[in-house]
Design an enzyme around this catalytic site. Structure first.
Site, PDB file in Angstrom:
ATOM      1  N   ALA A  14       0.853  -1.184   0.000  1.00 43.28           N
ATOM      2  CA  ALA A  14       0.000   0.000   0.000  1.00 43.28           C
ATOM      3  C   ALA A  14       0.888   1.233   0.000  1.00 43.28           C
ATOM      4  CB  ALA A  14      -0.929   0.016   1.215  1.00 43.28           C
ATOM      5  N   LYS A  15       0.318   2.363  -0.314  1.00 38.80           N
ATOM      6  CA  LYS A  15       1.033   3.636  -0.238  1.00 38.80           C
ATOM      7  C   LYS A  15       0.000   4.739  -0.162  1.00 38.80           C
ATOM      8  CE  LYS A  15       5.474   4.851  -0.379  1.00 38.80           C
ATOM      9  NZ  LYS A  15       6.575   4.074   0.196  1.00 38.80           N
TER      10      LYS A  15
END
Length: 435
Positions: free
Chosen positions: A125-126
């Protein structure tokens, strides 16, 4: 083992003219190109590859913040969750004016590969907020962080999605986020984020970990190519947390660091820099050039005739425009995505070994995993244990990538992606598709 001479292919433009890659315009395009390229080397279900080209979910939120003068400014925040087949989502949160949806998606994809290369039980994720943190007071940054935490509250959690620091954020940011989340949940939940100060559940060695892993991998790569560190010259672009820690460790281990830089330019000394005497960006922001007798530009640093180049600043700094001028034999990616796809092809044609970010700077997420374990078990580790465990994990990942590199006619980047994709595909095949 010896490395092929760069001059053998350096001027061979005809070898690339027929299929010259087009420079990608975003991190997600680069990530998808790298995914497809690696998948070509594997007997992998195309449905899995197609699934991995897209994030599972992207959260876009509006963050109203009261400024110190009483006015309200509205910012946009994102959290891209790419794949969770191997475990909860994991990845940084950045505060930067150029944060976009596509950037978060691309970086989230890289986190999926990075966690798989390291064999961590996480997916990728980011996220981030499109804001210049330099324009915020400390109080404004705290209010922004706490409201961002509230907007993401249903999307994150210690068994769902675990943010960490990134560009423009730091341990204090994570402490605010953890506190805001915990207050809403009614109990202290340190495992919701990593990269916190140790006093509130953070891990010793977390801030230094990405730079330490870059140094460890540099040492291993130099050993692989029969280059003693004592006879190795190194240039490091970016003297922040990653670059400074990598440079200082390599200096301590015997390498000659000849150039370091920040946004204002680079210090250059062919006789070697005493890296301990130059403050990092965290210690004294933008101070590198004030300590230098000789100053060169960041562009000039990238093309220095050194053995090892460590781009540890921003993405997309090695491009089609300057790849032919890269004079280093080894490029160790300290930043995320510093080499574009077109540049990658040029460097491969010139036999310049590029060790990808998903391996080289994976110390950050690895020690984040250690921190998560410590939070869950409510038992802290010593710095010595953290560093020992990190080196063990980095060496194991290096061996896995080296095995694929030697078994196939591929680049180091492809070898790392093959390791990651194999593990992710096996997980998808084991779990199947619901319903």
């Amino acid at each position: 083992m010896t490395m092929a001479s760069k001059s053998d292919n350096a001027g061979d433009e005809s070898a690339r003219e027929a299929d010259e890659p087009v420079e990608p315009t975003s991190a997600v395009e680069t990530a998808r190109r790298q995914l497809s390229h690696a998948a070509d080397h594997l007997d992998i279900d195309p449905n899995v590859v197609e699934r991995l080209k897209h994030p599972k979910k992207v959260h876009e939120v509006t963050i109203p913040v009261e400024r110190d003068d009483g006015t309200v400014e509205v910012f946009t925040g994102y959290r891209a969750q790419h794949d969770s087949v191997r475990g909860p989502y994991k990845g940084g949160l950045r505060y930067h004016p150029h944060v976009t949806r596509d950037e978060c998606v691309g970086l989230g994809m890289w986190m999926t590969w990075k966690c798989a290369v390291m064999d961590l039980p996480f997916g990728g994720a980011k996220g981030g907020v499109a804001v210049d943190p330099k324009d915020l007071s400390t109080d404004e940054k705290e209010r922004l962080t706490r409201r961002f935490a509230q907007e993401l509250r249903d999307a994150i959690g210690p068994n769902r999605d675990i943010p960490a620091p990134d560009m423009g954020t730091d341990p204090q940011t994570m402490a605010w986020l953890m506190d805001a989340y915990s207050m809403q949940e009614g109990e202290t939940i340190p495992g919701v984020v990593t990269g916190k100060p140790p006093v509130v559940g953070g891990s010793e060695g977390r801030e230094e970990a990405p730079g330490r892993s870059v140094a460890i991998i540099t040492q291993l790569v130099c050993e692989y190519y029969d280059r003693p560190l004592a006879e190795t010259t190194v240039a490091v672009q970016g003297y922040g947390s990653v670059g400074a820690n990598a440079a200082r460790l390599l200096d301590d281990w015997g390498a000659t660091v000849v150039a370091i830089s920040d946004v204002n330019g680079a210090m250059y000394d062919p006789a070697g820099i005493d890296t301990a005497s130059v403050p990092s960006h965290d210690e004294e922001p933008e101070a590198v050039t004030t300590y230098a007798d000789t100053v060169i530009t960041n562009d000039e640093l990238l093309t220095l005739d050194v053995d090892v180049l460590v781009p540890a600043a921003l993405g997309n700094v090695i491009t089609e425009a300057n790849a032919d001028a890269i004079a280093a034999d080894l490029v160790i990616e300290g930043a995320n995505g510093p080499t574009t796809a077109a540049a990658d092809s040029i460097l491969a044609a010139r036999d310049v070994a590029v060790i990808p970010d998903i391996l080289a700077n994976a110390g950050g997420v690895t020690v984040s995993y250690f921190e998560w374990l410590q939070d869950i078990n409510r038992r802290s580790w010593s710095l010595e244990r953290v560093n020992d465990e990190l080196e063990t994990e980095m060496r194991a990942a290096w061996r896995a990538v080296r095995t694929e590199f030697e078994a196939r006619d591929v680049t180091w980047r492809d070898a790392a992606y093959i390791v990651a994709l194999t593990r992710i595909a096996e997980a998808h095949e084991s779990r199947g598709l619901w319903p």
